[in-house]
Design a protein around this motif. Sequence first.
Motif, PDB file in Angstrom:
ATOM      1  N   GLY A 172     -12.559   6.119   8.537  1.00 36.92           N
ATOM      2  CA  GLY A 172     -11.263   6.645   8.122  1.00 36.92           C
ATOM      3  C   GLY A 172     -10.185   5.596   7.938  1.00 36.92           C
ATOM      4  O   GLY A 172      -9.004   5.931   7.895  1.00 36.92           O
ATOM      5  N   SER A 173     -10.582   4.335   7.809  1.00 38.29           N
ATOM      6  CA  SER A 173      -9.596   3.279   7.567  1.00 38.29           C
ATOM      7  C   SER A 173      -9.926   2.551   6.274  1.00 38.29           C
ATOM      8  O   SER A 173     -11.081   2.510   5.842  1.00 38.29           O
ATOM      9  N   SER A 174      -8.907   1.999   5.648  1.00 41.85           N
ATOM     10  CA  SER A 174      -9.081   1.327   4.363  1.00 41.85           C
ATOM     11  C   SER A 174      -8.338   0.000   4.346  1.00 41.85           C
ATOM     12  O   SER A 174      -7.450  -0.249   5.165  1.00 41.85           O
ATOM     13  N   ILE A 175      -8.711  -0.832   3.387  1.00 42.69           N
ATOM     14  CA  ILE A 175      -8.077  -2.136   3.191  1.00 42.69           C
ATOM     15  C   ILE A 175      -7.244  -2.068   1.922  1.00 42.69           C
ATOM     16  O   ILE A 175      -7.759  -1.732   0.855  1.00 42.69           O
ATOM     17  N   ARG A 176      -5.965  -2.372   2.022  1.00 42.60           N
ATOM     18  CA  ARG A 176      -5.115  -2.415   0.832  1.00 42.60           C
ATOM     19  C   ARG A 176      -4.903  -3.870   0.423  1.00 42.60           C
ATOM     20  O   ARG A 176      -4.596  -4.725   1.250  1.00 42.60           O
ATOM     21  N   VAL A 177      -5.060  -4.119  -0.878  1.00 42.75           N
ATOM     22  CA  VAL A 177      -4.920  -5.470  -1.422  1.00 42.75           C
ATOM     23  C   VAL A 177      -3.518  -5.671  -1.975  1.00 42.75           C
ATOM     24  O   VAL A 177      -2.999  -4.817  -2.697  1.00 42.75           O
ATOM     25  N   ASN A 178      -2.910  -6.785  -1.634  1.00 46.13           N
ATOM     26  CA  ASN A 178      -1.647  -7.206  -2.239  1.00 46.13           C
ATOM     27  C   ASN A 178      -1.810  -8.640  -2.734  1.00 46.13           C
ATOM     28  O   ASN A 178      -2.697  -9.373  -2.268  1.00 46.13           O
ATOM     29  N   ILE A 179      -0.967  -9.027  -3.671  1.00 49.32           N
ATOM     30  CA  ILE A 179      -1.051 -10.399  -4.176  1.00 49.32           C
ATOM     31  C   ILE A 179       0.315 -11.069  -4.130  1.00 49.32           C
ATOM     32  O   ILE A 179       1.356 -10.409  -4.063  1.00 49.32           O
ATOM     33  N   SER A 180       0.294 -12.380  -4.148  1.00 52.76           N
ATOM     34  CA  SER A 180       1.506 -13.176  -4.332  1.00 52.76           C
ATOM     35  C   SER A 180       1.109 -14.404  -5.145  1.00 52.76           C
ATOM     36  O   SER A 180      -0.036 -14.862  -5.083  1.00 52.76           O
ATOM     37  N   LEU A 181       2.044 -14.916  -5.927  1.00 52.66           N
ATOM     38  CA  LEU A 181       1.761 -16.054  -6.797  1.00 52.66           C
ATOM     39  C   LEU A 181       2.124 -17.354  -6.101  1.00 52.66           C
ATOM     40  O   LEU A 181       3.194 -17.472  -5.510  1.00 52.66           O
ATOM     41  N   ARG A 182       1.244 -18.307  -6.177  1.00 53.59           N
ATOM     42  CA  ARG A 182       1.552 -19.622  -5.621  1.00 53.59           C
ATOM     43  C   ARG A 182       2.409 -20.420  -6.600  1.00 53.59           C
ATOM     44  O   ARG A 182       2.439 -20.153  -7.794  1.00 53.59           O
ATOM     45  N   GLU A 238      -6.639 -23.129 -13.872  1.00 53.36           N
ATOM     46  CA  GLU A 238      -5.890 -21.882 -13.697  1.00 53.36           C
ATOM     47  C   GLU A 238      -5.001 -21.969 -12.456  1.00 53.36           C
ATOM     48  O   GLU A 238      -5.419 -22.469 -11.408  1.00 53.36           O
ATOM     49  N   GLN A 239      -3.770 -21.481 -12.596  1.00 51.30           N
ATOM     50  CA  GLN A 239      -2.878 -21.421 -11.446  1.00 51.30           C
ATOM     51  C   GLN A 239      -3.368 -20.354 -10.465  1.00 51.30           C
ATOM     52  O   GLN A 239      -4.162 -19.485 -10.822  1.00 51.30           O
ATOM     53  N   MET A 240      -2.873 -20.400  -9.236  1.00 50.30           N
ATOM     54  CA  MET A 240      -3.505 -19.646  -8.161  1.00 50.30           C
ATOM     55  C   MET A 240      -2.738 -18.388  -7.755  1.00 50.30           C
ATOM     56  O   MET A 240      -1.511 -18.330  -7.827  1.00 50.30           O
ATOM     57  N   ILE A 241      -3.517 -17.393  -7.343  1.00 47.43           N
ATOM     58  CA  ILE A 241      -3.006 -16.141  -6.792  1.00 47.43           C
ATOM     59  C   ILE A 241      -3.490 -16.038  -5.352  1.00 47.43           C
ATOM     60  O   ILE A 241      -4.667 -16.275  -5.067  1.00 47.43           O
ATOM     61  N   ASP A 242      -2.591 -15.691  -4.443  1.00 44.77           N
ATOM     62  CA  ASP A 242      -2.987 -15.429  -3.059  1.00 44.77           C
ATOM     63  C   ASP A 242      -3.326 -13.955  -2.907  1.00 44.77           C
ATOM     64  O   ASP A 242      -2.580 -13.077  -3.370  1.00 44.77           O
ATOM     65  N   LEU A 243      -4.435 -13.672  -2.247  1.00 45.26           N
ATOM     66  CA  LEU A 243      -4.837 -12.300  -1.940  1.00 45.26           C
ATOM     67  C   LEU A 243      -4.506 -12.011  -0.482  1.00 45.26           C
ATOM     68  O   LEU A 243      -4.899 -12.757   0.418  1.00 45.26           O
ATOM     69  N   ASN A 244      -3.779 -10.919  -0.266  1.00 51.15           N
ATOM     70  CA  ASN A 244      -3.379 -10.517   1.082  1.00 51.15           C
ATOM     71  C   ASN A 244      -3.894  -9.100   1.346  1.00 51.15           C
ATOM     72  O   ASN A 244      -4.009  -8.286   0.424  1.00 51.15           O
ATOM     73  N   PHE A 245      -4.179  -8.804   2.606  1.00 49.05           N
ATOM     74  CA  PHE A 245      -4.792  -7.524   2.951  1.00 49.05           C
ATOM     75  C   PHE A 245      -4.099  -6.899   4.151  1.00 49.05           C
ATOM     76  O   PHE A 245      -3.615  -7.599   5.041  1.00 49.05           O
ATOM     77  N   GLN A 246      -4.079  -5.576   4.162  1.00 46.01           N
ATOM     78  CA  GLN A 246      -3.605  -4.854   5.337  1.00 46.01           C
ATOM     79  C   GLN A 246      -4.477  -3.617   5.537  1.00 46.01           C
ATOM     80  O   GLN A 246      -4.927  -2.994   4.571  1.00 46.01           O
ATOM     81  N   ILE A 247      -4.724  -3.276   6.800  1.00 46.08           N
ATOM     82  CA  ILE A 247      -5.540  -2.111   7.135  1.00 46.08           C
ATOM     83  C   ILE A 247      -4.627  -0.901   7.284  1.00 46.08           C
ATOM     84  O   ILE A 247      -3.562  -0.976   7.896  1.00 46.08           O
ATOM     85  N   GLU A 248      -5.036   0.225   6.714  1.00 47.43           N
ATOM     86  CA  GLU A 248      -4.253   1.452   6.819  1.00 47.43           C
ATOM     87  C   GLU A 248      -5.191   2.646   6.940  1.00 47.43           C
ATOM     88  O   GLU A 248      -6.396   2.546   6.677  1.00 47.43           O
ATOM     89  N   LYS A 249      -4.632   3.770   7.349  1.00 53.25           N
ATOM     90  CA  LYS A 249      -5.416   4.997   7.454  1.00 53.25           C
ATOM     91  C   LYS A 249      -5.729   5.512   6.058  1.00 53.25           C
ATOM     92  O   LYS A 249      -4.870   5.538   5.184  1.00 53.25           O
ATOM     93  N   THR A 250      -6.969   5.921   5.854  1.00 55.75           N
ATOM     94  CA  THR A 250      -7.382   6.430   4.548  1.00 55.75           C
ATOM     95  C   THR A 250      -6.709   7.762   4.253  1.00 55.75           C
ATOM     96  O   THR A 250      -6.680   8.655   5.106  1.00 55.75           O
ATOM     97  N   SER A 251      -6.170   7.893   3.051  1.00 52.02           N
ATOM     98  CA  SER A 251      -5.545   9.141   2.632  1.00 52.02           C
ATOM     99  C   SER A 251      -6.579  10.254   2.570  1.00 52.02           C
ATOM    100  O   SER A 251      -7.743  10.031   2.223  1.00 52.02           O
ATOM    101  N   MET A 252      -6.157  11.478   2.880  1.00 53.70           N
ATOM    102  CA  MET A 252      -7.068  12.627   2.850  1.00 53.70           C
ATOM    103  C   MET A 252      -7.379  13.078   1.430  1.00 53.70           C
ATOM    104  O   MET A 252      -8.303  13.838   1.199  1.00 53.70           O
TER     105      MET A 252
END
Length: 220
Positions: A161-171, A197-211
């Motif tokens: 019941g948990s999920s990983i959400r992906v976010n990005i930021s530009l270097r 190619e210029q770089m993108i940072d990948l960031n993650f956070q754990i959250e409860k999975t939506s029903m």
Amino acid sequence: MSKNILSIKLIIILTLCNCLPLGGITGPRRSYPVENQKNTYLIIRINDYIGAFQENQSQSVKNSRFFRFYINWIDNASKGLFRGHAYQINPSYSYFQNKKDGLSKNIILQFISSDMQEEFLFGCEYKIPMPSSVNEFTFMIFDYDYRRRGFIRKKFDLIEGSSIRVNISLREFQTWENLRKIKVNENWPTPYHLMDEQMIDLNFQIEKTSMNEVETPCSL
């Protein structure tokens, strides 16, 4: 003659089950159900970051911008030669058919190349099945239009019941030499060390999975 026919039939069967990729005639990569998935997902919704460059573009062009995203699961449980082997786990195009994102390939192109969906619209949310418990993955994002790429190898312990959400930021902009050094230090795959190619940072956070288990269409 009968032996030749039998050989041809065997090649066709092996090709269709991806046991024998035929040098470009058909791809070896086919999607398959993720094992040990317990309402656990990777959630991708990447908003476009180049709005200032799109002022003179039509709305349809803006809405069709997409990026490529690759997810590989690393098999650390096997022994011998297969230990540490990475398997791509992107879902099939048919899995996302309700998204109506305009990115699906026809059945012939899927047979020739791959039925895995690797292209995703900016601004649209996708839920990708992921295995629960402790697993290690590699993630790569690629924006072909603006020549940016990100890569990371990361381990997660996903409970039910948990999920990983992906976010990005530009270097910040880097010279080619600095890009090479950074990629070497961060253990990027060797073929990408010399790319500019210029770089993108990948960031993650754990959250409860939506029903809500229904995949809604992209609304841009």
